[in-house]
Design an enzyme around this catalytic site. Structure first.
Site, PDB file in Angstrom:
ATOM      1  N   THR A  99       0.937  -1.205  -0.097  1.00 27.31           N
ATOM      2  CA  THR A  99       0.003   0.287   0.070  1.00 27.31           C
ATOM      3  C   THR A  99       0.714   1.036  -0.591  1.00 27.31           C
ATOM      4  OG1 THR A  99       0.143   0.332   2.416  1.00 27.31           O
ATOM      5  CG2 THR A  99      -1.799  -1.432   1.499  1.00 27.31           C
TER       6      THR A  99
ATOM      7  N   VAL B  91       7.193  -2.325   6.928  1.00 30.08           N
ATOM      8  CA  VAL B  91       7.657  -0.430   7.391  1.00 30.08           C
ATOM      9  C   VAL B  91       8.648  -0.569   5.913  1.00 30.08           C
ATOM     10  CG1 VAL B  91       8.510   1.750   8.476  1.00 30.08           C
ATOM     11  CG2 VAL B  91       7.501  -1.213   9.768  1.00 30.08           C
ATOM     12  N   LYS B  92       7.483   0.212   5.044  1.00 23.29           N
ATOM     13  CA  LYS B  92       7.495   0.911   4.543  1.00 23.29           C
ATOM     14  C   LYS B  92       8.266   2.221   4.418  1.00 23.29           C
ATOM     15  CE  LYS B  92       5.581   0.945  -0.824  1.00 23.29           C
ATOM     16  NZ  LYS B  92       4.198   0.945  -1.248  1.00 23.29           N
ATOM     17  N   LEU B  93       9.226   2.537   3.722  1.00 26.29           N
ATOM     18  CA  LEU B  93      10.493   3.600   4.243  1.00 26.29           C
ATOM     19  C   LEU B  93      10.629   4.210   3.060  1.00 26.29           C
ATOM     20  CD1 LEU B  93      12.667   3.118   6.982  1.00 26.29           C
ATOM     21  CD2 LEU B  93      10.244   4.602   7.249  1.00 26.29           C
TER      22      LEU B  93
END
Ligand code: E4P
Length: 215
Positions: free
Chosen positions: A27, A82-84
Site C-alpha cells: 500500500t 514498514v515502507k520508508l
C-alpha cells in the site's frame, strides 16, 4: 517469483487471494486515501485477511520519527513490512528497525546506487518504480536489471520488488530478469490471465464436446 497486489482495496485483495496466487500486498498513502476510511480500519482488515507480507508506509521525514512510526506500524500485525522512502534519513532508520527484527521496504527507488545503499542498510525489500521512470522517458526495466545484477554480485538478501507496474510486459520482463517480487495493480493482474485465444479455445472445446456421441 512472488506476486503482491498494489492496492488498499479489500475487495480487490480478497478477489486476488481467491485466485490462489497472491503472496502479499503493498500500500502507499495515496492508495489508502482512495479508500476514504480511517488508516487503522483499512490496514487492520488487510493484515487480517492476507497471510503474507503487507507493506505499510510512513510519511515521517526525520530518522527519529521514521523509527517511532516503524515500530508502531510493526505492532499492527506480524506480517507488517514498514515502507520508508529511499532517502538519507531512512537509511539509519532502516538499520535500526532491521536490527529490531522489523522488515523494511525501501520505496521510491529510482537509481541502482539508491538500491545498493538500501541493501547495505539492511532493507528486506527495495521497490524500484519502473512506470514512473518510463513516464519521464527513462528505461524503468533497466533499473531492475541493474539491481538484480548488483545484489547477485554481492550476495545481498534484499529482495527486488518491482513497483509502479503499468502493464503485463513489465511483469514479464521482471520475471525474465529474475526479480524476486512484482507488486501489481488489480487491473494488470486481471489482464495477464486473460487471452482471447484461450477464451476461443475453451468455447470450441465446449461446443465440440457436445458433438461426441453418447456411449
Ligand atoms: C509500490 O509499492 C507503490 O505503491 C506503487 O507501485 C506506486 O505505483 P504508481 O507509480 O502507479 O503510483
Amino acid at each position: 517469483m512472488k506476486f503482491f497486489i498494489d492496492t488498499a482495496n479489500i475487495e480487490e485483495i480478497k478477489q486476488a487471494l481467491s485466485w490462489g496466487v497472491l503472496d502479499g500486498v503493498t500500500t502507499n498513502p495515496s492508495l489508502i486515501a482512495k479508500e476514504e476510511k480511517p488508516f487503522n480500519e483499512v490496514v487492520q482488515e488487510i493484515c487480517k485477511c492476507v497471510p503474507g507480507p503487507v507493506s505499510l508506509e510512513t510519511v515521517a521525514t526525520t530518522t527519529e520519527q521514521m523509527i517511532i512510526d516503524g515500530k508502531e506500524l510493526a505492532k499492527i500485525a506480524d506480517n507488517v513490512v514498514v515502507k520508508l522512502p529511499t532517502c538519507l534519513e531512512a537509511l539509519q532508520a532502516t538499520k535500526v528497525l532491521a536490527k529490531d527484527g522489523i522488515r523494511v521496504n525501501m520505496t521510491l527507488c529510482f537509481s541502482p546506487l539508491q538500491g545498493l545503499l538500501a541493501a547495505k542498510a539492511g532493507a528486506a525489500y527495495i521497490s524500484p518504480f519502473v512506470g514512473r521512470l518510463d513516464d519521464i522517458g527513462q528505461n524503468g526495466m533497466e533499473l531492475i536489471s541493474q539491481l538484480t545484477q548488483i545484489y547477485e554480485n554481492y550476495g545481498f538478501e534484499t529482495e527486488v520488488l518491482v513497483a509502479s507496474i503499468r502493464n503485463p510486459i513489465h511483469v514479464l520482463e521482471a520475471a525474465l530478469m529474475g526479480a524476486d517480487v512484482a507488486t501489481i495493480p488489480f487491473r494488470v493482474m486481471e489482464q495477464f490471465i486473460k487471452h482471447p485465444l484461450t477464451d476461443r479455445g475453451i468455447e470450441t472445446f465446449l461446443n465440440d464436446s457436445k458433438k461426441v456421441p453418447a456411449a
